[in-house]
Design a protein around this motif. Structure first.
Motif, short mmCIF file in Angstrom:
data_model
loop_
_atom_site.label_atom_id
_atom_site.label_comp_id
_atom_site.label_asym_id
_atom_site.label_seq_id
_atom_site.Cartn_x
_atom_site.Cartn_y
_atom_site.Cartn_z
N ALA B 278 63.72 87.44 23.89
CA ALA B 278 64.68 86.36 23.81
C ALA B 278 64.36 85.34 22.72
O ALA B 278 65.27 84.88 22.03
CB ALA B 278 64.75 85.65 25.16
N THR B 279 63.10 84.98 22.54
CA THR B 279 62.85 83.83 21.66
C THR B 279 61.98 84.13 20.45
O THR B 279 62.47 84.12 19.33
CB THR B 279 62.23 82.68 22.47
OG1 THR B 279 61.07 83.14 23.12
CG2 THR B 279 63.21 82.15 23.49
N MET B 280 60.67 84.42 20.66
CA MET B 280 59.79 84.41 19.50
C MET B 280 60.24 85.38 18.41
O MET B 280 60.22 85.04 17.24
CB MET B 280 58.35 84.73 19.90
CG MET B 280 57.41 84.63 18.71
SD MET B 280 55.77 85.27 19.02
CE MET B 280 56.02 86.99 18.67
N VAL B 281 60.62 86.57 18.82
CA VAL B 281 60.96 87.55 17.79
C VAL B 281 62.23 87.16 17.04
O VAL B 281 62.52 87.73 16.00
CB VAL B 281 61.11 88.98 18.37
CG1 VAL B 281 59.76 89.54 18.71
CG2 VAL B 281 62.01 88.98 19.57
N GLY B 363 69.74 86.69 23.73
CA GLY B 363 68.75 86.03 24.57
C GLY B 363 69.08 86.20 26.04
O GLY B 363 68.20 86.42 26.86
N PHE B 364 70.35 86.14 26.39
CA PHE B 364 70.72 86.31 27.79
C PHE B 364 70.60 87.76 28.24
O PHE B 364 69.90 88.08 29.19
CB PHE B 364 72.16 85.83 28.02
CG PHE B 364 72.27 84.33 28.05
CD1 PHE B 364 71.83 83.63 29.16
CD2 PHE B 364 72.82 83.64 26.99
CE1 PHE B 364 71.93 82.25 29.19
CE2 PHE B 364 72.92 82.27 27.03
CZ PHE B 364 72.47 81.57 28.13
N VAL B 488 71.46 84.58 37.12
CA VAL B 488 71.89 83.57 36.15
C VAL B 488 72.02 84.18 34.76
O VAL B 488 73.00 83.95 34.04
CB VAL B 488 70.91 82.39 36.13
CG1 VAL B 488 71.32 81.37 35.08
CG2 VAL B 488 70.83 81.74 37.50
N LEU B 489 71.02 84.99 34.39
CA LEU B 489 71.07 85.61 33.07
C LEU B 489 72.25 86.57 32.97
O LEU B 489 72.87 86.71 31.90
CB LEU B 489 69.76 86.33 32.78
CG LEU B 489 68.57 85.41 32.52
CD1 LEU B 489 67.27 86.19 32.47
CD2 LEU B 489 68.76 84.65 31.21
N ALA B 490 72.56 87.25 34.08
CA ALA B 490 73.69 88.17 34.05
C ALA B 490 74.99 87.42 33.79
O ALA B 490 75.86 87.88 33.04
CB ALA B 490 73.76 88.94 35.37
N ALA B 496 78.53 84.41 27.80
CA ALA B 496 78.05 83.64 26.66
C ALA B 496 78.83 83.96 25.39
O ALA B 496 79.25 83.06 24.66
CB ALA B 496 76.56 83.89 26.45
N GLY B 497 79.01 85.25 25.12
CA GLY B 497 79.66 85.65 23.87
C GLY B 497 81.04 85.07 23.75
O GLY B 497 81.39 84.44 22.74
N GLY B 498 81.86 85.29 24.79
CA GLY B 498 83.22 84.78 24.75
C GLY B 498 83.23 83.27 24.62
O GLY B 498 84.00 82.69 23.84
#
Lengths: 100, 647, 525
Positions: B278-281, B363-364, B488-490, B496-498
């Motif tokens: 999700a983040t560092m990479v 990320g999600f 929550v991530l689901a 998120a995209g929309g």
């Protein structure tokens, strides 16, 4: 004719005698007395210079030095006495546990 | 798409001015303080904090998230031209001409990352409470995780490249510590070292870029560098861009520095989810987008970024197809998706926003799928081979549904996130025009199909079919502390995209910082439709191979491509023959020279000094009169020398 | 003396003493005097607590007063400094910096002296070692609480030493700081013969060097007719008078000062005295005395002999080179940890001398920064020495430190930190301070000196690293020493030392700025 230069020469000689005495004497008390001799040589120089310059500073300094020397004697004798009691020897050469 | 908002934004060609911090931004440093304090408490507190350490570990990113949300809300209340805020905390480096303030920059780009890092980070911390509950070192784990969050936040909110670099190294350290968290496993220890060394190569690039910036522009702050950049020569700008790309390749596991990411899956799964998905990479993508004003001046550097992205997206996708380890399949997918982001970032202002949009959506859904993989692994006694899974959909329904939603999102099924964020990238690549545009677009399009194939394969092998696990494995659904973050991530994977793309929300938000695409093509594009067709083809092939017939418990021999993909497309072999073997020869040569030449010299010098020392200490013979003599001799010399100088 | 009758009838004008400017000094001496009264009148079981309160309170108060003086009298008027007490004491920016440093270091040293869990001081110094009287004293739980007033008197002298604006005051200050130290050296609780020997050596050699100092004062007085530093400078500038007197005076005065800082060939006392003294006293000497003596050396050579830089510089070059090389080379073969630190201290004095030789504002500020950073680190190092103990007391021999890192990683790690800063590794205060003095020396045209300094640092790194290797990569002996659990006092001293070492290594700028500001106008004349 005795000039101030003679007194200064005497002071230097006393100073050197004191310094050499520190080196050659083994008895701690005598070593310390030699240091006192050096201080008094300085005192002589101070008084002489006071005379040369015509101000009193040197003479006053001489008094200060005497007081300091007296204080030094108090401290020094305390140290030397305690070491004498512990070792039964006043020779500075006997105290060499720490070296190298 | 309505062109109205886009049109008004394009008029504002100059970037918004940097304003002093205001309101809640005055406490932006709390973002760093909370997780740092957590790390300090947990790592320095020792065993005393074992009982409640994980609670502190969770509370700190949540607290940072609250600060981030407060700043975000405040920012939304400001006009678009007033959203770049900067504050100096203290003068960090003051060496002659070289002055670097330790400062924080809050702008729409950094706030996106702050929310992603603290939001997804908090969820993953919560998940880890359950995931790591049986680990005796759980407290240390949370300490490292908090350290990571602090470093990652520093990376994205620093207002200068040196601060970014400090965060960059900080996340590298945290990544190293966490990959090797179970350091008693040789594979984990080796993987940690591999990640560290591969990242060093990239870091050299970044540090050289910063040095070059300083010598060229006399500054390393973002505002200073971007202001001076147009005055610099084209060659220097391209050099800086390529060096930054090298740094980004290391951190984001892009070809040719990709080899560490697959091995990094040795770390605990929450680590894989947060840091290695999700983040560092994605920090490399942040670096490129943040340095947009530099890349905008150099088409060559931009093209290099796009090529690296396109190659990696295919590279990762192919590797993902052949892996039987669920986490490695997902890791290949991560490489591939970051390849998309890099490709988008390489398109310049036409792609920056889509790169960030895909990054946020990724990320999600990727974090969600990693957590799903983690809970499967957790219930299957740490088994990761998908050939030993199967039929888990009924047993772990929540995990299955959340994973399914993430899966649909990543392959780009409308109306889930991936559809909105990936298709614009493919479309923008084609829109670049020319041969390069056609090639890049084709690669991205192919990648979409392959993605659908390998993700469908993962779904079938894990959740569908007959149960292939051992008798002693008794999987159940994981506890709510682990399922709730996945849920929550689901939701994020779905929406998120929309949310970001529809109505140009992200475009309007980020536009003033990153610039906006010259043209917009709407939601349904030809490229997008072609991608959907390919996705369907990929799904069908995967169904034919893995859904229609039983999965063999041992991997079949496979064709040459499969064999190569299982070996990470020979990434390690290339590194070994190109770098390691010549390095070893060089090492042997220098060892020889060191032994015969330098050591001999050093030993002689050392022996000389040692002997001198042994003789000189004899002077200190313990006799006070002897000391007085040396003083007197010194006195005579001193007096004599002074008189000699003058008289 | 004319002795006129008229003079007697006149009233004598009392000298004007600027008490507010001298308040830090006065407070420390007053605290010392109160300490003597406590020793005389307070009940025995209360004494220690009272002494600690008075000492720490007095030193902290004096530090606050120093800052107040700096702000109200110096900065407010925008003056580089003022001369107080009828020309006897100079209160200027460098002096205030040095005095502040001494007060901080003395405060931390007193923390070590106050450690009670393993008392460093003899039960009865007068009792013969090994005698029945000594055992009785130990059983009765006696301890010499006189150490606190003695320390305060000594610190008072240290504060006055660098502030003295005439050579008589300087001589008095030298004695006031030295005499209590001679006594303190002889008061160790364990290994008392060594302690007494250290006291005797320090006393005899100290008195010897004082005599040189005093004779040098006499020569300079003879040369200029005054002992005021400014008057000597004026006379030297005019060039009248006997050059022999002047240069003999400079040399002899220099000997007294170089003895106190421990420069070769006047440093033979340092290893023996550091080894034999009670370790808290060693810490006091290695930090505060060094700072004070360098303060006085800087003042004398910058103010009185500031015009003669080209004359004294070659000789000082020789002294600095010898000090740096001999200190570091002899340190290689040391086996006693306190002797090792003593030789290290000699070499460090050589590095500071390069800053003195620079004879510019950068040299002054670099030297002052160096002294502050080194002083606090060296107290921390000696504090750790007090913690590593076996049945005979402190485990002095380095062989018994083997494997300490495995038994007590924290203590060994902190000691390694102090050694690393002494070696001048970056990110510790030692690097910053070496950088500061060496840079000043290069600016002052002493590049060869800096090259020798760097070589010497490289040599000196060897014994440090050897100790670190010994602590961390050797197996501990089965009957090796243990690390005792200190009370809060020693822990605080170690913590302050370690924190200062790291802070001054990582963010040195605040203190460097203060030092630069303090040095910006050199000393007042």
């Amino acid at each position: 004719m005795v000039t101030p230069a003679h007194f200064i020469a005497l002071a230097v000689i006393l100073f050197v005698i004191g310094a050499v005495g520190v080196l050659v004497r083994r008895n701690a008390i005598v070593v310390f007395m030699c240091v006192e001799l050096m201080l008094n040589a300085a005192n002589l120089a101070f008084v002489t210079f006071a005379r040369m310059h015509g101000n009193l500073d040197g003479q006053i300094i001489a008094f200060f030095v005497m007081v300091v020397a007296a204080a030094e004697v108090v401290v020094g004798l305390a140290i030397l006495t305690s070491i004498f009691r512990a070792r039964r020897s006043a020779s500075v050469d006997d105290a060499n546990l720490m070296k190298y | 798409m309505t062109g109205l908002a886009v049109g008004t934004l394009r008029a504002a060609s100059t970037p918004p001015a940097t304003l002093p911090a205001t309101g809640v931004e005055h406490v932006a440093w709390l973002l760093l303080v909370f997780p740092l304090a957590g790390a300090a408490i947990l790592l320095l507190g020792g065993k005393r904090t074992n009982a409640w350490g994980h609670l502190v570990g969770v509370a700190m990113p949540v607290a940072a998230f609250c600060v981030g949300v407060a700043m975000f809300v405040q920012m939304l209340g400001q006009p678009a031209s007033d959203r770049v805020r900067s504050m100096t905390i203290y003068q960090w480096v003051i060496v002659s001409r070289f002055r670097v303030p330790m400062g924080i920059r809050i702008d729409p780009l950094s706030i996106c990352f702050v929310l992603l890092i603290t939001g997804v980070g908090s969820l993953i911390h919560i998940f880890a409470v359950g995931y790591m509950s049986h680990d005796p070192e759980r407290r240390r784990f949370f300490g490292y995780m908090n350290l990571f969050v602090a470093a990652m936040l520093l990376l994205v909110i620093a207002n200068n490249y040196l601060g970014l670099y400090a965060g960059w190294e900080g996340v590298g350290l945290a990544s190293y510590l966490l990959i090797g968290f179970w350091q008693y496993k040789p594979a984990a220890a080796v993987a940690a070292k591999k990640a560290f060394i591969a990242n060093r190569v990239g870091d050299v690039g970044l540090s050289l870029a910063i040095m070059l910036m300083f010598t060229t522009f006399g500054s390393v702050t973002f505002s200073g560098v971007f202001h001076e950049a147009p005055k610099a020569s084209h060659e220097v700008i391209t050099a800086i861009g390529l060096l930054l790309l090298l740094g980004a390749c290391g951190k984001s596991a892009q070809v040719p520095l990709q080899s560490w990411l697959l091995d990094a899956m040795e770390g605990p799964t929450p680590v894989s989810a947060l840091i290695h998905a999700a983040t560092m990479v994605t920090a490399g993508v942040y670096l490129i987008v943040r340095s947009g004003p530099i890349f905008n001046l150099s088409p060559g550097a931009r093209l290099a970024v796009a090529i690296v992205g396109a190659v990696t997206l295919l590279f990762g996708a192919i590797i993902g197809c052949a892996k039987d380890d669920i986490k490695k399949a997902l890791a290949g997918s991560t490489m591939s998706q970051i390849g998309y982001m890099m490709l988008a970032a390489g398109l310049g202002p036409a792609g920056y926003v889509f790169a960030i949009a895909h990054l946020l959506a990724h990320g999600f859904f990727k974090a969600g799928m990693f957590l799903g993989a983690g809970s499967v692994k957790h219930e299957m006694n740490d088994e990761v081979d998908m050939r030993r899974f199967g039929g888990l959909d009924k047993i772990m329904p929540v995990t299955f549904v959340t994973f399914l939603l993430g899966y649909l999102a990543i392959i780009g099924v409308p109306p889930l996130s991936g559809f909105f964020t990936k298709d614009p990238i493919i479309d923008a690549a084609f829109a670049k025009g020319g041969t390069s545009g056609a090639l890049l677009g084709t690669a991205a399009l192919l990648g979409a199909g392959i993605t659908a194939f390998y993700m469908t394969r993962v779904m079938f092998m894990t959740f569908a079919g007959e149960r292939r696990w051992e008798a002693d494995q008794h999987p159940h659904e994981v506890p709510p502390v682990m399922t709730s973050p996945m849920v929550v991530l689901a939701i994020g994977s779905v929406a998120a995209g929309g949310f970001l793309i529809l109505g140009n929300r992200l475009l309007n938000f980020l536009g003033p910082i990153t610039g906006v695409p010259p043209t917009s093509h709407g939601i349904w594009t030809k490229a997008g439709l072609a991608a959907l067709v390919l996705v369907a083809v990929g799904m069908v092939i995967a169904w034919a191979l893995y859904g229609r017939r039983p999965v063999p418990a041992t991997a079949p021999a496979g064709n040459p491509v499969t064999v190569a993909a299982r070996k990470d497309l020979y990434g390690d072999a290339v590194n070994e023959s190109l770098l390691m073997r010549p390095g070893q020869w060089l090492t042997r040569l220098s060892v020889f020279f060191d032994n015969k030449g330098i050591d001999a010299l050093v030993n002689t010098v050392a022996a000389t000094f040692g002997g001198t020392s042994g003789r000189m200490r004899r002077v200190e013979n313990g006799f006070v009169r002897s000391y007085a003599l040396s003083m007197l001799v010194g006195a005579v010399l001193l007096v004599g020398a002074l008189l000699l100088v003058k008289l | 003396m004319t002795g006129s009758v008229a003079a007697i009838t006149h009233t004598i004008a009392a000298p004007s003493i600027e008490w507010s400017l001298l308040s830090p000094l006065v407070l420390v001496f007053a605290a010392a005097t109160v300490g003597v009264l406590v020793e005389a009148f307070a009940p025995r079981d209360l004494r220690r607590a009272l002494h600690i309160a008075i000492s720490l309170g007095g030193l902290a108060g004096a530090f606050v007063l120093t800052i107040v003086v700096a702000h109200s009298h110096i900065f407010a008027g925008g003056k580089p400094g003022v001369v107080a007490a009828v020309g006897a004491v100079a209160v200027d920016k460098p002096t205030l910096f040095i005095q502040g440093t001494i007060l901080v270091l003395a405060f931390v040293s007193v923390l070590l002296i106050a450690e009670s869990s393993h008392d460093a001081f003899a039960a009865q110094a007068a009792a013969v070692p090994g005698s029945a009287a000594e055992r009785e004293g130990l059983l009765a739980g006696l301890t010499h609480t006189e150490v606190y007033p003695l320390t305060l008197f000594s610190v008072g002298g240290m504060l006055l030493f660098p502030a003295a604006n005439d050579l008589l005051t300087m001589f008095i200050a030298l004695e006031v700081l030295s005499l209590p130290l001679y006594l303190l050296c002889g008061l160790a609780r364990r290994r008392r013969l060594l302690s007494q020997e250290a006291a005797m050596k320090y006393f005899l050699l100290g008195a010897f060097s004082s005599a040189f100092f005093l004779f040098g004062v006499a020569m300079l007085y003879g040369y200029s007719g005054s002992v005021q530093l400014a008057a000597i400078a004026t006379a030297a500038q005019s060039g009248v008078g006997s050059a022999t007197l002047l240069y003999a005076g400079i040399a002899l005065l220099g000997i007294g000062l170089l003895f106190k800082i421990g420069a070769i060939p006047f440093a033979n006392w340092k290893p023996d005295v550091y080894q034999g003294s009670p370790t808290p006293v060693t810490a006091l000497m290695a930090s505060c005395t060094l700072v004070s003596a360098f303060g006085a050396l800087l003042r004398v050579f910058y103010v009185a002999f500031g015009q003669l830089t080209w004359d004294w510089r070659p000789v000082m070059w020789g002294v600095a080179i010898l000090t740096m090389l001999v200190g570091s080379i002899v340190a290689i073969t040391q086996t006693d940890v306190k002797r090792l630190l003593a030789y290290s201290s000699i070499a460090q004095a050589g590095y500071v001398l390069t800053g003195v030789i620079a004879a510019n504002t950068a040299g002054l500020s670099g030297s002052m920064f160096y002294l502050a950073a080194y002083g606090i680190a060296t107290i921390g190092a000696f504090a750790i020495v007090t913690l590593v103990r076996d049945q005979t007391g402190e485990a002095a021999h380095l062989s018994s430190w083997a494997g300490l890192g495995k038994r007590s990683p924290l203590v060994a790690g902190l000691f390694a930190l102090f050694l690393i800063t002494f070696a001048g590794i970056p990110l510790t205060s030692g690097f910053t301070s070496k950088f500061a003095v060496f840079r000043a020396a290069i600016q002052g045209g002493a590049l060869p000196l800096v090259i020798i300094g760097v070589i010497s640092s490289a040599i000196l790194a060897f014994p440090y690293v050897r100790v670190i290797v010994l602590m961390f990569f050797s197996d501990p002996a089965p009957d090796g020493p243990v690390v005792v659990r200190p009370s809060g006092f020693t822990s605080a001293a170690v913590a302050v030392g370690a924190a200062a070492t790291l802070v001054l290594g990582i963010i040195p700028q605040p203190l460097l700025n203060i030092a630069n500001h303090a040095a910006s106008h050199l000393f007042v004349r």
